[in-house]
Design a protein around this motif. Structure first.
Motif, PDB file in Angstrom:
ATOM      1  N   SER A 264     -52.986 -74.271  71.362  1.00 58.30           N
ATOM      2  CA  SER A 264     -53.192 -74.650  72.769  1.00 58.30           C
ATOM      3  C   SER A 264     -52.136 -73.993  73.650  1.00 58.30           C
ATOM      4  O   SER A 264     -52.419 -73.553  74.772  1.00 58.30           O
ATOM      5  N   GLU A 265     -50.935 -73.885  73.115  1.00 55.05           N
ATOM      6  CA  GLU A 265     -49.834 -73.253  73.852  1.00 55.05           C
ATOM      7  C   GLU A 265     -49.975 -71.730  73.855  1.00 55.05           C
ATOM      8  O   GLU A 265     -49.874 -71.080  74.910  1.00 55.05           O
ATOM      9  N   VAL A 266     -50.244 -71.152  72.688  1.00 55.63           N
ATOM     10  CA  VAL A 266     -50.317 -69.695  72.558  1.00 55.63           C
ATOM     11  C   VAL A 266     -51.475 -69.114  73.371  1.00 55.63           C
ATOM     12  O   VAL A 266     -51.332 -68.074  74.030  1.00 55.63           O
ATOM     13  N   PHE A 267     -52.627 -69.792  73.334  1.00 53.30           N
ATOM     14  CA  PHE A 267     -53.815 -69.271  74.018  1.00 53.30           C
ATOM     15  C   PHE A 267     -53.900 -69.695  75.482  1.00 53.30           C
ATOM     16  O   PHE A 267     -54.823 -69.288  76.195  1.00 53.30           O
ATOM     17  N   GLU A 268     -52.969 -70.571  75.896  1.00 57.24           N
ATOM     18  CA  GLU A 268     -52.916 -71.041  77.287  1.00 57.24           C
ATOM     19  C   GLU A 268     -54.200 -71.759  77.701  1.00 57.24           C
ATOM     20  O   GLU A 268     -54.575 -71.793  78.869  1.00 57.24           O
ATOM     21  N   ILE A 269     -54.904 -72.309  76.711  1.00 57.08           N
ATOM     22  CA  ILE A 269     -56.118 -73.107  76.956  1.00 57.08           C
ATOM     23  C   ILE A 269     -56.032 -74.323  76.046  1.00 57.08           C
ATOM     24  O   ILE A 269     -55.847 -74.179  74.834  1.00 57.08           O
TER      25      ILE A 269
END
Length: 881
Positions: A264-269
Motif C-alpha cells: 500500500s505504501e510502495v504503490f501509493e494506493i
C-alpha cells in the motif's frame, strides 16, 4: 498484438455485472451442482446470436430480459463448440443495441482435476465437522482455479481478461461448512433443506473473470489486523486452513499482513478490498493463485510447522505470499489487456515479491538468491532456439498455459530488475505507482508501463526496453583486451553456440556496469548500444569486471586468462558477481565459446567459499557436468572425484550439528554441502547418513534426522541402498503429517538405482496414492538421476495410456511433466526416439514443452560430443582420474 489477430468472442456483447447463484451441490457421487447466472450486459450491435465461453457446463435455458425485468426472448437453439470452449444461443428475433440481462440456468460438476470449480481430497488432521464431504478414506474441500481460462468450467461467462465486470455471488452449502469468496459475507439465509444455508457475498470491484473465486470447507483461520488504517479501519488478514492446521499458518500470516501494508505504501494506493484472505488448498496445480481478496495456495506454499518443516519452506512461503499479494494491485487492480502481456502480471509480481522479502528479511540475501535461482533459470531456457519473447503472441487464449514459464516469470523479472537498477529503485517505483493510478480498475499494455516509467525518469524507456520484451533471446558480451582499452561486442547467445546471421539481428541496450580499481571502487555505468564498442582507460593490470552484481541480463565472455585472474580475485567480488562468473563460465562451456577446462579451473578456486548461494551455483554447475557426461564412465568417475574433493573439506568443516539460533543461510549451506559430498561418495558422510537413518527406522532415535536434513539423509540412503531403504522412505511418504514431507520423500525415492524399484516408483507416482500436483516432482527426481533416467523414458513409452490418462485433465501438470522429465538426456538417438514417439500424438497441451525438450537434448548432445575427450584430458592432468 492487435485485437484483430486474436481469436476472441464476437464483439457484440459487453458484460457489466454478473449475479451468480450455485445450489443443490451433490457432495459425493456425481459431484454435480446447479446454477443460475444473470449477466447485465450491453448489446453493442444488433444480433440474434450471443456467444459465451463454456466448458463441461450444460445450459438448460437462456433468456433475455429488459432492464425493467420484462422477458424479451428465449434461446431457441443452444449449441456447443467443445474445441473453442464456447456456447452459442440463437434467438428467434433480433436483439437491438441496448442494456439487457442474459439469464442462464445450467449444471456443472465439481471435478477433481484442479481446474474450474473442483474438489480436493485430504486426510483431516482432527475430527472434521459431520457434514464435511467424504468418500472412502478421504474428506473433501471445494475451491476454484480460474486462471487462465477455467472460469468457463464453473459457469458460462465472457472469459477474457479485458471483459471486466462486477460480481455478486451466493452459494448453498451445508450449515457446518464455511463458504468464502472474494468479498466479505453479506448475509446468510435458510437453504432448500434444513441442513443447508445460502451464503451471499458483497459485490466485487470491476475485475476479470479469472480473478473470481470461492471455496467451501471445514475451515478455521488465524487472523491479524493491518497496522495501517484503511478508510479509518484496520483490514482483517486471515489464513484459512482445514481444521487442525491453522497454527501452521502463523508464519504466512505474519508475512501477509505486513506485506499488505508495505505494498500500500510502495504503490501509493491503499489495498482496495475490505479483507484479505489466504486459503491453503490440499490439491493445487500451481504454487498459488492471486484471486482478488481470496488468494489460494498449495499447502507447502503457505503452511510451516516449526520443528517439522525444512526452513527452506519459510523462504518459499514469504516469497509466494508476497508475489500473490503484489498481484492484488499489479494484475487485479490493473490487468493486462490480453494474454500476450502475461509477463506484465508475472514478471513484475516476481520482482516485487522478492523486493518485499528483502525488505522484511534482509539477512536472507534474497537478491543473491534471485541471481542464483531466478536469473540462471531464465538464462537456461532463453538460450534455446525454442525460447520465446517475453511478450509472446497469443492468438487463442487456450494456448496461454504453456507461457506460464521461466520466460514470463523469471526473464520478465530479471529485465525489470535490470531496468530498476538503471533508473534507480525509487524512480522506478514512482513510475509504477503512476501506472497503477492511471489504469486502476482497467486494462493496460506494456507500452502504458513504459510511458509511465519514461515520464518518471525523463528517459525514453520504450527505446531501450522494447528489444528486451519483444525479441527472442539475450546477448553475450565478448570482451577483447587491447593495450589501454577493451573492446566489447554483443551477439545473441545460444546454448549451441551457432547463432546464424538472421538469428543475430537484435541490438540490445546493455548496461555494462564495469567495476574496476584495486578495491572495486570505480563503476562505469555506460551502456553498450551498438554491436561493437571500445572502452578506454581500463587498467588490465589491476582488476575489472563487466556487469556489476549481474544486474544486466546477459552473459559475459572473457578470455581464459582474464577468467583465471578473476578466479584469483574472489575477495573483490560480490556474491552476485561470483554466481554470475560461475554461471557464465558454465554456459559458455556448453556453447563452445568457453571451455570446460576453464570452468573446472575456476571452480577449483572456490574451495574456501562460505556463502550458501555461491555454493548453490557451484553445485548446479557440477551437477550439469555430471549429468551430460554420465555416459562416459571415466569422465563420470573423474567428475565425481572432482565434486568430492571440492565439497568434502567444506562439508567436514561445517559439520552435522545445528546450533541454536543459527542463521538461515548457514542452515541451508550445511544441507547443501553434506548432500554434495555424500552424493559424490564421501565415505564419512555416507556412514553418518546411514547411522542416522538406521536410528530413525528402528525408532531408537526419531530425532536422529534433523528436519533440515531429511532430504539429504533419505536421498543418500535410497541412492546407495536397496529395497529396505526405499520401502522405509515410501512408507514415510504415506504416513507423514509434515506439510513438506511428501515432497521430500518423493524426491528421495527418485534417487534409487535399481531397475525394479524404478518401476515400482513410477507405478506409485502414477497411482492415486500420489496427488496429481506432485507427479512432475517424481519425473524431475528420476530425470536428474543419470543412472536410471533412460528407464523413465522407457516407462513413459510402455505405459503411455496410463500416463496420458493421469495427466491430460490438467494441462499445466502435463506440460511440466514432459518438459522437466525429458530434457536431461544428452543423446541424439534418444531425442530422435522422443520426436518419433510423439509424432502421432495429440501434443497440443505440451507442444512448446516438446520443442524445449528436443532443443535441450540437442544442446547436451553437442556439448558431450565436443568436450568429452577434452574434459577427460583435463581431469587426468589434474589427478582426478
Amino acid at each position: 498484438m492487435a485485437a484483430k489477430d486474436r481469436d476472441i468472442l464476437p464483439n457484440v456483447v459487453k458484460p457489466v455485472h454478473y449475479d451468480i447463484s450455485l445450489f443443490d451441490l451433490q457432495l459425493g457421487g456425481s459431484w454435480a451442482y446447479k446454477g443460475i447466472v444473470r449477466i447485465d450486459s450491453k448489446i453493442t450491435h444488433a444480433t440474434n446470436e450471443i456467444v459465451l465461453n463454456s466448458k463441461e457446463i450444460e445450459v438448460q435455458q437462456a433468456e433475455i430480459f429488459g432492464k425493467d425485468g420484462i422477458k424479451l426472448t428465449e434461446a431457441s437453439e443452444i449449441t456447443y463448440d467443445k474445441k473453442s470452449e464456447r456456447v452459442s444461443f440463437k434467438f428467434p428475433q433480433e436483439i437491438i443495441p441496448s442494456g439487457v440481462v442474459l439469464c442462464m440456468a445450467f449444471t456443472g460438476v465439481m471435478n477433481n482435476v484442479m481446474a474450474g470449480f473442483y474438489r480436493s481430497k485430504y486426510k483431516p488432521a482432527v475430527e472434521p465437522s459431520q457434514d464435511t464431504p467424504k468418500e472412502g478414506d478421504y474428506h473433501y474441500m471445494l475451491s476454484t482455479q480460474f486462471e487462465s481460462c477455467d472460469a468457463r468450467r464453473a459457469f458460462p461467462c465472457f472469459d477474457e481478461p479485458n471483459l471486466k465486470a462486477t460480481f455478486d455471488f451466493e452459494i448453498e452449502v451445508p450449515k457446518g461448512q464455511t463458504a468464502l469468496s472474494n468479498m466479505s459475507v453479506r448475509s446468510q439465509r435458510e437453504g432448500s433443506h434444513p441442513s443447508r444455508k445460502i451464503v451471499s457475498f458483497e459485490r466485487t470491484p470491476v475485475m476479470s473473470t479469472y480473478l473470481l473465486a470461492w471455496a467451501v470447507g471445514d475451515f478455521e483461520y488465524v487472523e491479524a489486523l493491518t497496522q495501517r488504517k484503511y478508510n479509518g479501519k484496520s483490514i482483517p488478514v486471515r489464513v484459512y486452513t482445514t481444521k487442525g492446521l491453522k497454527e501452521q499458518a502463523r508464519f504466512a500470516l505474519e508475512c501477509a499482513h505486513r506485506t499488505v501494508d508495505y505494498f500500500s505504501e510502495v504503490f501509493e494506493i491503499e489495498y482496495p478490498l475490505p479483507k484479505a484472505d489466504l486459503l491453503a488448498v490440499h490439491e493445487f496445480a500451481m504454487g498459488a493463485m492471486e484471486n482478488w481478496g481470496l488468494v489460494t495456495y498449495r499447502t507447502t506454499a503457505v503452511l510451516f510447522d516449526d520443528g517439522k518443516s525444512d526452513t527452506r519452506y519459510k523462504n518459499r512461503i514469504a516469497y509466494v505470499v508476497a508475489h500473490e499479494l503484489a498481484h492484488q494491485w499489479f494484475g487485479n487492480l490493473v490487468t493486462m489487456d490480453w494474454w500476450n502481456e502475461l509477463w506484465l502480471n508475472e514478471g513484475f509480481a516476481t520482482w516485487v515479491g522478492w523486493l518485499a522479502v528483502d525488505h522484511f528479511y534482509p539477512e536472507w540475501n534474497v537478491w543473491s538468491q534471485f541471481v542464483a535461482e531466478g536469473v540462471q533459470q531464465a538464462f537456461q531456457l532463453d538460450s534455446l532456439r525454442a525460447s520465446h519473447p517475453i511478450e509472446v503472441p497469443v492468438k487463442n487464449a487456450l494456448e496461454v498455459d504453456q507461457i506460464f514459464d521461466h520466460i514470463s516469470y523469471l526473464k520478465g523479472s530479471s529485465v525489470i530488475r535490470m531496468l530498476s537498477d538503471h533508473l534507480g529503485r525509487d524512480t522506478f517505483l514512482r513510475g509504477v505507482a503512476s501506472y497503477l493510478k492511471s489504469h486502476a480498475y482497467g486494462n493496460a499494455t506494456t507500452n502504458d508501463l513504459w510511458t509511465a516509467l519514461s515520464k518518471a525518469s525523463n528517459q525514453d524507456v520504450h527505446s531501450f526496453m522494447d528489444p528486451w520484451i519483444r525479441e527472442i533471446g539475450f546477448p553475450v558480451v565478448t570482451v577483447a583486451e587491447e593495450p589501454g582499452q577493451i573492446s566489447v561486442q554483443q551477439n545473441r547467445f545460444l546454448s549451441t553456440g551457432d547463432a546464424k546471421p538472421d538469428e543475430d539481428q537484435t541490438t540490445w541496450w546493455i548496461p555494462l556496469g564495469i567495476k574496476s580499481g584495486p578495491n572495486m571502487e570505480n563503476v562505469n555505468s555506460r551502456a553498450l548500444v551498438t554491436k561493437v564498442d571500445t572502452i578506454q582507460s581500463v587498467d588490465q593490470d589491476s582488476f575489472y569486471k563487466i556487469n556489476k552484481d549481474l544486474s544486466g541480463f546477459y552473459r559475459t565472455n572473457y578470455s581464459a586468462e582474464r577468467l583465471a585472474k578473476l578466479g584469483k580475485s574472489l575477495q573483490l567480488l560480490s556474491t552476485e558477481d561470483k554466481i554470475g562468473l560461475i554461471g557464465d563460465a558454465a554456459a559458455l562451456a556448453v556453447s563452445g565459446e568457453g571451455t570446460s577446462a576453464a570452468l573446472l579451473a575456476l571452480l577449483e578456486g572456490f574451495k574456501e567459499e562460505q556463502n550458501y548461494l555461491v555454493w548453490s551455483q557451484i553445485s548446479s554447475s557440477i551437477a550439469n557436468l555430471r549429468s551430460v557426461f554420465s555416459g562416459n564412465k571415466s569422465v563420470a568417475t573423474g567428475l565425481k572425484t572432482f565434486a568430492l574433493k571440492l565439497a568434502s573439506p567444506a562439508a567436514d568443516k561445517i559439520g552435522w550439528e545445528f546450533k541454536p539460533n543459527e542463521d538461515y543461510l548457514t542452515v541451508q549451506l550445511r544441507k547443501l554441502l553434506i548432500g554434495m559430498a555424500g552424493f559424490a561418495g564421501d565415505e564419512n558422510v555416507i556412514t553418518q547418513a546411514k547411522r542416522r537413518f538406521e536410528l530413525w527406522i528402528t525408532g531408537t532415535g526419531q530425532s536422529a534426522i534433523h528436519t533440515n536434513l531429511r532430504s539429504v539423509i533419505f536421498g543418500i540412503n535410497v541412492s546407495g541402498g536397496g529395497k529396505d531403504e526405499y520401502e522405509s522412505v515410501k512408507e514415510e511418504y504415506l504416513k507423514t503429517d509434515s506439510v513438506d514431507g511428501k515432497e521430500i520423500c518423493l524426491a528421495a525415492l527418485g534417487r534409487t538405482k535399481e531397475a525394479g524399484l524404478v518401476k515400482d516408483y513410477l507405478d506409485f507416482v502414477f497411482s492415486d496414492k500420489v496427488a496429481i500436483q506432485d507427479v512432475h516432482n517424481g519425473a524431475v527426481s528420476l530425470a536428474a538421476n543419470s543412472e536410471v533416467r533412460q528407464l523413465l523414458w522407457e516407462y513413459i513409452k510402455d505405459n503411455w495410456d496410463t500416463v496420458e490418462a493421469r495427466l491430460s485433465a490438467n494441462n499445466v501438470v502435463f506440460e511440466r511433466f514432459v518438459r522437466m522429465g525429458l530434457s536431461k538426456f544428452a543423446d541424439q538417438a534418444v531425442g530422435m526416439d522422443i520426436a518419433s514417439f510423439f509424432q502421432d500424438k495429440d501434443t497440443s497441451a505440451y507442444d512448446r514443452a516438446l520443442v524445449i525438450v528436443l532443443d535441450s537434448i540437442r544442446t547436451n548432445a553437442r556439448y558431450k560430443e565436443r568436450d568429452e575427450k577434452l574434459i577427460f584430458e583435463w581431469l587426468q592432468a589434474h589427478d582426478y582420474v
